[in-house]
Design an enzyme around this catalytic site. Structure first.
Site, PDB file in Angstrom:
ATOM      1  N   SER A 184       6.893   5.581  15.584  1.00 26.06           N
ATOM      2  CA  SER A 184       7.329   4.321  14.985  1.00 26.06           C
ATOM      3  C   SER A 184       8.482   3.724  15.809  1.00 26.06           C
ATOM      4  O   SER A 184       8.317   3.509  17.010  1.00 26.06           O
ATOM      5  CB  SER A 184       7.712   4.557  13.520  1.00 26.06           C
ATOM      6  OG  SER A 184       7.813   3.348  12.847  1.00 26.06           O
ATOM      7  N   ASP A 396      -3.314   2.579  10.848  1.00 26.51           N
ATOM      8  CA  ASP A 396      -1.872   2.369  10.690  1.00 26.51           C
ATOM      9  C   ASP A 396      -1.642   1.083   9.902  1.00 26.51           C
ATOM     10  O   ASP A 396      -2.013  -0.003  10.334  1.00 26.51           O
ATOM     11  CB  ASP A 396      -1.219   2.288  12.076  1.00 26.51           C
ATOM     12  CG  ASP A 396       0.308   2.314  12.011  1.00 26.51           C
ATOM     13  OD1 ASP A 396       0.880   1.713  11.071  1.00 26.51           O
ATOM     14  OD2 ASP A 396       0.924   2.898  12.914  1.00 26.51           O
ATOM     15  N   HIS A 436       0.288   5.376   9.319  1.00 28.55           N
ATOM     16  CA  HIS A 436       1.470   5.191  10.157  1.00 28.55           C
ATOM     17  C   HIS A 436       2.152   6.537  10.414  1.00 28.55           C
ATOM     18  O   HIS A 436       2.840   7.043   9.530  1.00 28.55           O
ATOM     19  CB  HIS A 436       2.433   4.203   9.504  1.00 28.55           C
ATOM     20  CG  HIS A 436       3.595   3.883  10.382  1.00 28.55           C
ATOM     21  ND1 HIS A 436       3.446   3.313  11.623  1.00 28.55           N
ATOM     22  CD2 HIS A 436       4.922   4.055  10.219  1.00 28.55           C
ATOM     23  CE1 HIS A 436       4.629   3.155  12.184  1.00 28.55           C
ATOM     24  NE2 HIS A 436       5.550   3.605  11.340  1.00 28.55           N
TER      25      HIS A 436
END
Ligand SMILES: *[C@@H]1O[C@H](CO)[C@@H](O)[C@H](O)[C@H]1NC(C)=O
Ligand SMILES: *[C@@H]1O[C@H](CO)[C@@H](O)[C@H](O)[C@H]1NC(C)=O
Ligand SMILES: *[C@@H]1O[C@H](CO)[C@@H](O)[C@H](O)[C@H]1NC(C)=O
Ligand SMILES: *[C@@H]1O[C@H](CO)[C@@H](O)[C@H](O)[C@H]1NC(C)=O
Ligand SMILES: *[C@@H]1O[C@H](CO)[C@@H](O)[C@H](O)[C@H]1NC(C)=O
Ligand SMILES: *[C@@H]1O[C@H](CO)[C@@H](O)[C@H](O)[C@H]1NC(C)=O
Ligand SMILES: *[C@@H]1O[C@H](CO)[C@@H](O)[C@H](O)[C@H]1NC(C)=O
Length: 517
Positions: A184, A396, A436
């Site tokens: 991320s 995601d 994610h």
């Protein structure tokens, strides 16, 4: 010689531990008195025995749980490092007793205790920093460019510089190789290092990168202006998003040869959502008005800027159920709002409902400290022998996987290299059924985090695969994921630009029934 297999040898030290324990413990206790580094203030050094459930009382609640399970004996060193006269980072370094001669920095927001515990448990000397501010609010950026600079690149790089010094000080033998692990924002930080500090790491594991950072913030801000709030005629309910998701699966799930609820290549999916427009006899809980179909069309389209340039690719189809309560929930995306309020406009009252691509242009023109992280020339990293292994979940719900493919193309064109040349130092793996950085409905356990670990064999674990690539020159061809649901099954995820297709025979859960083409 260091081999990856030594990573998995965490047992078998039993007898020697007790004898060695006191020496290691006193080394840890006395360590602060040995540290004389400029700008570094040691808060404490603490020996933690394997099996401890560590309490971290001052951990900002917005960053997660204030407890961390520790699986190996480590020396935990906590410190503050000044990055300017008006800014500082909080840094931790964990030195394992069972050390493999490798340095590793973690990334992402806050101090990622779970990544530090995971990697120090695998024998790495591991560090992690707080990015120069505590918690997830953007308020510390307000009229404070030094804090923005820490967030853009300086916190991470400083942690690496200091962390390497401390590692050499703690272990007589120093370290041989240095690694990075993050997802991320941590993925963006990994690429920032590859782009700007190519000598920092021998191997970089960067997941779901938040690069093209300004474009990402603009795109995230834009969902609210597309959906409106929950009373708006453009808004879709959770039941309607579920219907959209089912329609997308109906049209696209079979494109990879397997109707298993998992899209292996959402790029190929160009759904026709107008099939859901209400007609006589429709179920009005789930059918759409023309306006709502337009909402879906816009959400599944790229975001272009004022003069037509691409700001960010579309959300990949398939995440509708998760995003119904996040990006499509009819509320502003808080990180975007904070960036425009506290960095772009210095206006704490800026209204996210007014967002337009004009705001994106203003943010892009600033691009403080090149936080965009979009340089396409990785030749210095390549020349230094670095390897970057990157992965992106194809489900995601926060950062579109299409953006990682876009960057791959950007690097290829900038460096004038095709996939077989990029393969030498830069490999992108697309992980179907992964949300994610984790979660999802597919075989997403790939060892990128402790919770996503299904073994330390390099076939099953992206971190040990990276170590093997760096130290033995054996590059990963595929990444083998394990499902989180039982009965467990495996799927080998492909290296971009290949995609996975089911060729049979046997059930979809048979890993040998799939081919990367
Ligand atoms: C650690 O302790 C906290 C508080 O008692 C508890 O909630 C948590 O489940 C514990 N974690 C582990 C891994 O035991
Ligand atoms: C603080 O400011 C002084 C004087 O401008 C400068 O010499 C020093 O390097 C600064 N310290 C840091 C950490 O930036
Ligand atoms: C680094 O590698 C050398 C040569 O393989 C080895 O002798 C040494 O022990 C290693 N150092 C560490 C810190 O593991
Ligand atoms: C962050 O929190 C730590 C305590 O955990 C504190 O020492 C530090 O000063 C804080 N940093 C900032 C920038 O507020
Ligand atoms: C916002 O404040 C910072 C720091 O005070 C300043 O550098 C920047 O130019 C300001 N931006 C705008 C748009 O006023
Ligand atoms: C929707 O409208 C109702 C009734 O006017 C109001 O109470 C509610 O706050 C509105 N919701 C939003 C998200 O604006
Ligand atoms: C309409 O769809 C909803 C949600 O799927 C379902 O719960 C409901 O039973 C459906 N109504 C009819 C009449 O089929």
């Amino acid at each position: 010689m260091i081999t990856w297999s030594s990573l998995s040898v965490l047992a078998g030290v039993g007898q020697t531990v007790l004898a060695a324990q006191d020496a290691f413990q006193s080394l840890c206790q006395n360590f602060p008195s040995k540290i004389h580094l400029q700008d570094v203030t040691v808060n404490f050094a603490q020996y933690i025995a394997a099996g401890t459930n560590l309490s971290i009382p001052d951990y900002p609640p917005s960053c997660g749980s204030p407890y961390q399970a520790v699986s190996a004996d480590v020396c935990r060193v906590a410190m503050a490092v000044a990055t300017s006269n008006s800014s500082q980072i909080t840094l931790e370094a964990w030195f394992p007793r069972d050390y493999d001669g490798r340095f590793l920095s973690t990334g992402n927001g806050g101090i990622q205790y779970y990544d530090i515990a995971y990697t120090s448990g695998m024998g790495f000397a591991a560090v992690g920093a707080n990015n120069g501010h505590n918690g997830t609010s953007g308020k510390p950026f307000f009229h404070h460019p030094e804090v923005v600079e820490d967030f853009a690149y300086r916190s991470l790089h400083t942690g690496v510089v200091v962390g390497k010094e401390l590692t050499k000080l703690f272990y007589e033998q120093g370290f041989n190789k240095s690694y990075y692990l993050g997802c991320s924002t941590g993925g963006r930080q990994g690429f920032k290092e590859v782009q700007q500090f190519p000598e920092d790491f021998d191997g970089v594991l960067a997941g779901a990168p938040a690069f093209s950072f300004i474009g990402l913030l603009a795109w995230s801000a834009n969902f609210y202006t597309i959906t409106g709030n929950a009373n708006s005629s453009t808004f879709l309910t959770v039941a309607q998003w579920t219907a959209v998701h089912n329609e997308i699966l109906r049209q696209c799930d079979g494109l990879d040869g397997a109707k298993d609820g998992i899209l292996e290549d959402p790029d190929l999916c160009q759904p026709i959502i107008e099939t859901l427009i209400c007609q006589p006899g429709s179920n009005h809980t789930t059918c759409l008005t023309g306006q709502q179909a337009e909402t879906v069309r816009q959400i599944l389209s790229p975001l272009y800027g004022e003069n037509g340039q691409l700001l960010y690719p579309r959300m990949q189809p398939g995440t509708e159920e998760a995003d119904a309560s996040i990006m499509y929930a009819g509320t502003p995306f808080p990180y975007s709002t904070d960036w425009f309020r506290y960095v772009v406009y210095n206006d704490t009252t800026w209204d996210p409902a007014t967002f337009s691509v004009k705001d994106a242009a203003a943010a892009m023109a600033q691009n403080p400290f090149n936080i965009q992280t979009w340089d396409g020339d990785l030749s210095r990293f390549r020349a230094s022998g670095g390897k970057v292994l990157t992965y992106h979940g194809l489900a995601d719900q926060l950062i579109s996987s299409e953006n990682s493919k876009r960057y791959y193309g950007h690097v290829a064109r900038t460096m004038n290299m095709g996939p077989s040349q990029l393969d030498e130092f830069y490999r992108l793996f697309t992980i179907s059924g992964m949300g994610h950085c984790g979660g999802g409905s597919g075989a997403y356990l790939i060892g990128n985090t402790q919770t996503n670990e299904a073994g330390t064999d390099p076939e099953d674990n992206v971190l040990t695969a990276l170590v093997r690539w760096v130290e033995e020159g054996v590059a990963p061809e595929t990444v083998r994921g394990t499902s989180a649901t039982s009965p467990k099954y495996h799927r080998r995820h492909c290296r971009y630009p290949r995609r996975n297709v089911y060729v049979g025979p046997g059930p979809y859960t048979n890993e040998n029934a799939w081919r990367c083409v």
